[in-house]
Design an enzyme around this catalytic site. Structure first.
Site, PDB file in Angstrom:
ATOM      1  N   THR A  31       4.816  11.128  -1.177  1.00 41.21           N
ATOM      2  CA  THR A  31       5.907  10.906  -0.221  1.00 41.21           C
ATOM      3  C   THR A  31       5.730   9.633   0.599  1.00 41.21           C
ATOM      4  O   THR A  31       6.663   9.204   1.277  1.00 41.21           O
ATOM      5  CB  THR A  31       6.032  12.102   0.738  1.00 41.21           C
ATOM      6  N   THR A  33       4.760   5.399   1.245  1.00 41.15           N
ATOM      7  CA  THR A  33       5.402   4.198   0.708  1.00 41.15           C
ATOM      8  C   THR A  33       4.787   3.754  -0.616  1.00 41.15           C
ATOM      9  O   THR A  33       5.510   3.352  -1.534  1.00 41.15           O
ATOM     10  CB  THR A  33       5.324   3.046   1.728  1.00 41.15           C
ATOM     11  N   SER A  59       4.568  19.114   3.228  1.00 38.73           N
ATOM     12  CA  SER A  59       5.549  18.802   2.183  1.00 38.73           C
ATOM     13  C   SER A  59       5.452  19.736   0.990  1.00 38.73           C
ATOM     14  O   SER A  59       6.394  19.823   0.190  1.00 38.73           O
ATOM     15  CB  SER A  59       5.344  17.360   1.694  1.00 38.73           C
ATOM     16  N   CYS A 172      -4.211  -5.889  -1.351  1.00 37.03           N
ATOM     17  CA  CYS A 172      -3.008  -6.590  -1.804  1.00 37.03           C
ATOM     18  C   CYS A 172      -3.106  -8.105  -1.645  1.00 37.03           C
ATOM     19  O   CYS A 172      -2.591  -8.855  -2.484  1.00 37.03           O
ATOM     20  CB  CYS A 172      -1.781  -6.053  -1.070  1.00 37.03           C
ATOM     21  N   HIS A 274       3.152 -11.574  -0.101  1.00 28.18           N
ATOM     22  CA  HIS A 274       2.037 -12.224   0.586  1.00 28.18           C
ATOM     23  C   HIS A 274       1.865 -13.651   0.063  1.00 28.18           C
ATOM     24  O   HIS A 274       1.753 -13.875  -1.155  1.00 28.18           O
ATOM     25  CB  HIS A 274       0.728 -11.463   0.335  1.00 28.18           C
ATOM     26  N   ASN A 361       3.201  -7.960  -2.726  1.00 27.49           N
ATOM     27  CA  ASN A 361       2.141  -7.056  -2.279  1.00 27.49           C
ATOM     28  C   ASN A 361       2.408  -5.594  -2.576  1.00 27.49           C
ATOM     29  O   ASN A 361       1.467  -4.803  -2.700  1.00 27.49           O
ATOM     30  CB  ASN A 361       1.910  -7.225  -0.771  1.00 27.49           C
TER      31      ASN A 361
END
Length: 385
Positions: A31, A33, A59, A172, A274, A361
């Site tokens: 759930t 990002t 959840s 990243c 980035h 990223n």
């Protein structure tokens, strides 16, 4: 690739002989990002089939479309909408050949260790095991050969594992930088000094991220722990994993030609993408010219392409000749975010060469890397053996 004749893929079921294998996968932190990005990319994957989703206990038990506070620019994929979210416990993922972890670092350590102990193959975006001496830190276009240490990781576990392991992908910001560095070391030999200044998008901090009053009309010249991560991750990724006299492998941290890295990391008001300004010095004297560097970056190829990873870009590095490129808004979706863009290649008056590199990223800097790492593991026979 002809999937119907590949011996490493033949053991997996398929819908028909002209299609790729059907490999069940699970997503932890589904759930969040990063988890949402995994689900978006996996929903149309030619091999990997979403089978199980894991998130927090609050959840668990809900359909994914109800549990997720969806923040992607596309709708929740149909393949995920009605999947019931489970807690992040191995028993709910026992049918999965691959586990992708988008968990936050504060919970990832114990959960990923439990999945490995249950003999499940974990590909993690979290930082928890990146420093582990038996866990490969892989940028898929750079050091797929580091998968060779996985048998030692499995043997060191008590009891020894047959299929379970942890593979991590890099920070990243590190990811975008090491890809052109790898291309240049491949062409011209070791780099001995590296200066990097980053301009990092707010999505790199997760959701909800940096408060708007801190980032609007502003640049924040500090990202906690980021500079240290970049400075040692570069060494682990670009270094080798040779066998010692006892036959055991170990990461050499680029020790054959020591590499000094200095990073300065900044948060800027850009959503995704980035950017890094890079200056470097080669061990080789005389160093390559800017034109030779351009040609080496243009011609770079990697294992992920030659082996036929379906998520690998047709061209990894896009070299710009324009004096004002790359730019996040214009270039972050190069190769659907799986490639990197390099520009402003020129002589450095202090070191040898300097350039600007841009990477997405949330794609190659996160979920896309984990997915291609898993594809490499399948093609190399590491998953499912």
């Amino acid at each position: 690739m002809n999937y119907s004749t590949s011996p490493l893929l033949a053991k997996y079921p398929r819908h028909n002989m002209s299609e790729g294998p059907s490999i069940k996968v699970g997503v932890l932190g589904a759930t969040g990002t990063v988890g949402q990005r995994f689900i978006t990319l996996l929903s149309n994957h030619p091999w990997f089939v979403l089978h199980a989703l894991g998130a927090s206990p609050r959840s668990a038990g809900k359909p994914y479309k109800t549990a997720a506070n969806w923040k992607q620019t596309t709708r929740i994929p149909a393949a995920a909408q009605d999947l019931i979210v489970n807690e992040c416990k191995p028993e709910f993922f026992s049918e999965c050949a691959v586990i992708f972890s988008g968990l936050d670092a504060d919970v990832a350590g114990d959960i990923e260790a439990a999945f490995r102990a249950a003999d499940l193959a974990v590909f993690s975006n979290a930082k928890n095991y990146r420093r582990d001496s038996l866990v490969p830190l892989i940028v898929p276009y750079v050091n797929a050969n580091h998968l060779a240490i996985l048998p030692q990781q499995q043997a060191a576990h008590a009891p020894a594992l047959k299929r379970g392991f942890i593979v991590t992908n890099a920070n990243c910001a590190t990811t975008g930088v090491v890809i052109p560095l790898s291309a240049l070391e491949k062409a011209f030999g070791p780099i001995e000094s590296l200066l990097v200044t980053t301009m990092q998008a707010i999505s790199g901090g997760g959701y909800p991220g940096v408060p708007s009053l801190d980032i609007m009309d502003n640049v924040v010249p500090h990202i906690g722990g980021e500079e240290e991560k970049m400075e040692w991750e570069v060494l682990k990724i670009l270094g080798g994993v040779p066998k010692g006299d006892d036959g055991a492998r170990a990461f050499d941290m680029h020790s054959k030609t020591p590499l000094r890295v200095s990073a300065s990391c900044n948060r800027v008001p850009v959503i995704d993408g980035h950017t890094a300004c890079v200056s470097l010095r080669f061990a080789r004297r005389p160093p390559p010219s800017p034109q030779q560097v351009r040609e080496a970056l243009e011609n770079f190829t990697c294992d992920a392409q030659t082996l036929g990873c379906p998520s690998a870009p047709s061209k990894v590095i896009d070299v710009h000749e324009e004096p004002d490129r790359p730019q996040p808004r214009l270039d972050r979706y190069y190769q659907d975010g799986a490639g990197v863009s390099v520009g402003r290649i020129r002589q450095c008056q202090v070191l040898d060469i300097k350039f600007v590199v841009l990477a997405n990223n949330v794609s190659i800097g996160a979920a896309t890397s984990s997915i291609i790492n898993a594809e490499l593991a399948v093609l190399k026979g590491v998953v499912g053996n």
